[in-house]
Design an enzyme around this catalytic site. Structure first.
Site, PDB file in Angstrom:
ATOM      1  N   HIS A  46      -7.564  -4.277  10.022  1.00 61.19           N
ATOM      2  CA  HIS A  46      -7.138  -4.279   8.536  1.00 61.19           C
ATOM      3  C   HIS A  46      -5.851  -5.001   8.141  1.00 61.19           C
ATOM      4  O   HIS A  46      -4.923  -4.932   8.946  1.00 61.19           O
ATOM      5  CB  HIS A  46      -7.143  -2.629   8.276  1.00 61.19           C
ATOM      6  CG  HIS A  46      -6.004  -1.864   8.623  1.00 61.19           C
ATOM      7  ND1 HIS A  46      -6.134  -0.482   9.119  1.00 61.19           N
ATOM      8  CD2 HIS A  46      -4.794  -2.108   8.728  1.00 61.19           C
ATOM      9  CE1 HIS A  46      -4.889   0.113   9.333  1.00 61.19           C
ATOM     10  NE2 HIS A  46      -3.958  -0.760   8.973  1.00 61.19           N
ATOM     11  N   GLU A  93      -9.607  -1.702   4.795  1.00 63.13           N
ATOM     12  CA  GLU A  93     -10.156  -1.243   5.931  1.00 63.13           C
ATOM     13  C   GLU A  93     -11.586  -1.911   6.351  1.00 63.13           C
ATOM     14  O   GLU A  93     -12.266  -2.475   5.431  1.00 63.13           O
ATOM     15  CB  GLU A  93     -10.598   0.290   5.838  1.00 63.13           C
ATOM     16  CG  GLU A  93      -9.398   1.257   5.744  1.00 63.13           C
ATOM     17  CD  GLU A  93      -8.769   1.497   7.387  1.00 63.13           C
ATOM     18  OE1 GLU A  93      -8.654   0.639   8.118  1.00 63.13           O
ATOM     19  OE2 GLU A  93      -8.356   2.757   7.684  1.00 63.13           O
ATOM     20  N   ASP A 109       0.923  -1.301   0.009  1.00 63.35           N
ATOM     21  CA  ASP A 109      -0.044  -0.004  -0.060  1.00 63.35           C
ATOM     22  C   ASP A 109       0.780   1.515   0.033  1.00 63.35           C
ATOM     23  O   ASP A 109       1.920   1.386   0.105  1.00 63.35           O
ATOM     24  CB  ASP A 109      -1.054   0.121   1.302  1.00 63.35           C
ATOM     25  CG  ASP A 109      -0.329  -0.545   2.581  1.00 63.35           C
ATOM     26  OD1 ASP A 109       1.051  -0.223   2.507  1.00 63.35           O
ATOM     27  OD2 ASP A 109      -0.990  -0.648   3.435  1.00 63.35           O
ATOM     28  N   ASN A 134      -7.841  -2.300  14.138  1.00 61.23           N
ATOM     29  CA  ASN A 134      -9.249  -2.414  13.470  1.00 61.23           C
ATOM     30  C   ASN A 134      -9.336  -3.575  12.727  1.00 61.23           C
ATOM     31  O   ASN A 134     -10.375  -3.916  12.080  1.00 61.23           O
ATOM     32  CB  ASN A 134      -9.749  -1.302  12.886  1.00 61.23           C
ATOM     33  CG  ASN A 134      -9.174  -0.846  11.566  1.00 61.23           C
ATOM     34  OD1 ASN A 134      -8.391  -1.459  11.054  1.00 61.23           O
ATOM     35  ND2 ASN A 134      -9.514   0.184  11.021  1.00 61.23           N
TER      36      ASN A 134
END
Ligand code: GLP
Length: 241
Positions: A138, A143, A67, A136
């Site tokens: 990810h 996400e 990413d 979270n």
């Protein structure tokens, strides 16, 4: 899914590096999927040590990073291009033209993302994918969402991720609101996945990924369906398993 627990983050890094080293020794022209963030730093330090000790040769390796932020220069101190240079590439004999990081400054981000997926396919797919995990759940910048996104895509970062990543920037206002990320498709197509998680702030995400339902609201849970995935955890990250 295999779970390997270690006492310390340094041991996690040594174990992950040992698996990557074995891959490079077996197949010098391996395609590695690489990750940024603090989690893989001990792994990269150990890989650099093995290179400096004359054990590893990176000159045939090909890499594709997961990413990149949208809209910051590649040499920005917080860009993932820069992270990879500083934490691995500039310390080993990798050929620059063989390293790839998504383009967060392309005029047509969607077209560049599609071309990135195609380049990975053309390279034969990823042999070993290194992953961290967000608080979270990810992976990359996939996400939590109502659906899994398969292809490389532009993502709107969640407040939780912006807050978590503020520590690298001058202030939260400076954290880019978008990123380009590999989707779960290229990750699931990888022949082997190594997920590295250390520290107590990852314990909930690790537990949800391992024991929860496969659910796009915990993106890492899709790894339960991967045939060859190893979670490398320190005690703190494994505490809720
Ligand atoms: C970032 C990256 C992820 C990384 C995660 C965890 O947002 N996009 O690839 O795995 O956050 O980062 P860290 O290892 O610093 O906790």
């Amino acid at each position: 899914m295999q779970i390997c627990r270690f006492s310390t983050a340094a041991q996690v890094g040594q174990a992950a590096a040992a698996l990557i080293a074995a891959q490079l020794l077996r197949k010098p022209d391996s395609v590695l999927g690489l990750a940024t963030g603090s989690s893989p730093i001990p792994t990269y330090q150990e890989l650099i040590r093995l290179y400096q000790a004359g054990v590893l040769d990176f000159s045939h390796m090909v890499s594709y990073n997961l990413d990149e932020y949208v809209g910051i220069p590649v040499d920005h101190v917080c860009s993932y291009h820069r992270f990879m240079q500083d934490n691995l590439f500039s310390h080993v004999n990798v050929r620059p033209e063989c390293t790839h990081v998504p383009d967060g400054n392309a005029a047509d981000l969607a077209a560049a993302a599609a071309a990135y997926d195609e380049a990975i396919r053309a390279a034969g797919g990823i042999d070993v994918q290194v992953l961290g995990i967000g608080r979270n759940g990810h992976i990359g910048f996939n996400e939590p969402a109502d659906v899994f996104t398969w292809g490389c895509h532009v993502v709107n970062l969640t407040e939780s991720t912006i807050e978590a990543n503020t520590r690298f920037f001058a202030s939260s206002a400076d954290v880019p609101r978008q990123a380009v990320s590999l989707g779960v498709g290229a990750i699931m197509d990888a022949r082997q996945v190594l997920l590295i998680a250390t520290g107590s702030d990852k314990a909930d995400a690790v537990a949800a990924a391992v024991h929860g339902d496969i659910d796009p609201h915990t993106p890492a849970s899709i790894l339960q369906a991967h045939h060859q995935v190893i979670f490398l955890l320190d005690e703190a990250a494994a505490a809720k398993l």
